[in-house]
Design an enzyme around this catalytic site. Sequence first.
Site, mmCIF file in Angstrom:
data_model
loop_
_atom_site.group_PDB
_atom_site.id
_atom_site.type_symbol
_atom_site.label_atom_id
_atom_site.label_comp_id
_atom_site.label_asym_id
_atom_site.label_seq_id
_atom_site.Cartn_x
_atom_site.Cartn_y
_atom_site.Cartn_z
ATOM 1 N N THR A 154 -3.358 41.187 43.003
ATOM 2 C CA THR A 154 -2.045 41.658 43.439
ATOM 3 C C THR A 154 -2.153 42.579 44.643
ATOM 4 O O THR A 154 -3.179 43.235 44.857
ATOM 5 C CB THR A 154 -1.364 42.437 42.290
ATOM 6 O OG1 THR A 154 -0.172 43.078 42.754
ATOM 7 C CG2 THR A 154 -2.293 43.507 41.728
ATOM 8 N N TYR A 181 -1.008 49.646 35.813
ATOM 9 C CA TYR A 181 -1.089 48.242 36.220
ATOM 10 C C TYR A 181 -1.957 48.084 37.459
ATOM 11 O O TYR A 181 -2.827 47.205 37.521
ATOM 12 C CB TYR A 181 0.311 47.684 36.491
ATOM 13 C CG TYR A 181 0.310 46.308 37.113
ATOM 14 C CD1 TYR A 181 0.051 45.179 36.351
ATOM 15 C CD2 TYR A 181 0.577 46.142 38.476
ATOM 16 C CE1 TYR A 181 0.043 43.915 36.919
ATOM 17 C CE2 TYR A 181 0.571 44.882 39.041
ATOM 18 C CZ TYR A 181 0.305 43.780 38.266
ATOM 19 O OH TYR A 181 0.292 42.529 38.834
#
Length: 371
Positions: free
Chosen positions: A140, A183
Amino acid sequence: MKTTDAQAGAPAVLRRRPVLVTGGAGFIGSNLADRFASEGHDVLIYDVLARPGVDRNLEWLKKRHPSKISAVIGDIRDETAVADAASEAQAVFHMAAQVAVTTSLVDPREDFEINIRGTLNLLDALRQRNERVPLIFASTNKVYGDLADVELEKTNDAYKPRDPAIRDAGIGETRPLDFHTPYGCSKGAADQYVLDYARSFGAPTCVMRMSCIYGQRQMGTEDQGWVAHFLIRALEGEPITIYGDGCQVRDVLDISDAVDAYAAAWKQIDSVQGRAFNLGGGPKNAISLRQLITHIEDVIGRPVETIYSDWRAGDQRYYVSDTRLVTRKLGLKQPTSWLKGVAALASWLQAERGLASLGSTPLPQAAEALS
């Protein structure tokens, strides 16, 4: 470990050197599985089916490829089940993950277990086979943090970098890593494990640091998959909540282009082993949330109600991928225009959800007008 009856004798696919797609019932995973099954590969999907709606993706895959798709309903944290699923794989596409920043803030320990331990389970299962099994990992743009040091100005409902190099090309792979939120830490750590297994053990691995991927089979929610989420809310006549001022910018990439990149990385794994690539739509497909809503209004033919709320933790005001490296190394074509892709996704969502056409122009026609 539970194997579904995708076809009579489904477990046999485990003995046919399948392509393993973890999280294969999810948005990107199901599109990858469809591509590889269409090319004649046996595909084994490993998915816990926790995300609402992904079971429909699995059923869709079974109907399209009854002799090519098998599925194991299992958790990526189950070390034994993961090793069994990976035992005969010829290649692995690791999509299984906890995918929301908000969820990671609520339960950081579970986020750690899924994203870090789950990835390590898979990497080590492949390492112990003593074979060269390619693994392509879905990372990501959050590995670069909130990019607060990038000076921005606001023009035309969108943030723009003051630095012309970033404004013209985007954020490159040389950008220092800076993990924010649980995250960001868990995906960033997994990203680094995947790359280090290439360095330490010679594993044929590659990392895709993705920006915003959108397209068919996306079950968008407020926490993840914002392009589809905005469209779903608009099509159903519900308001859209924007966190921040709506001028934050992302580069969006159609799922067909993302699948092309993953497939190319597999085919060229010897030349991209141990590399990380920023994968997104690039500067030509960079849009703000406000700009997307304006386009959605044009597509559906009516205004969309918006509600504004506070910024969320770790949100980047600007992120656009510098896609020059991935395009050059993998020989990728120019990505789909976001105008065309978003209109096409609106048409698919309308049909998938059985929604009546909104506005004066049926959505399929609106999509065709942009082709």
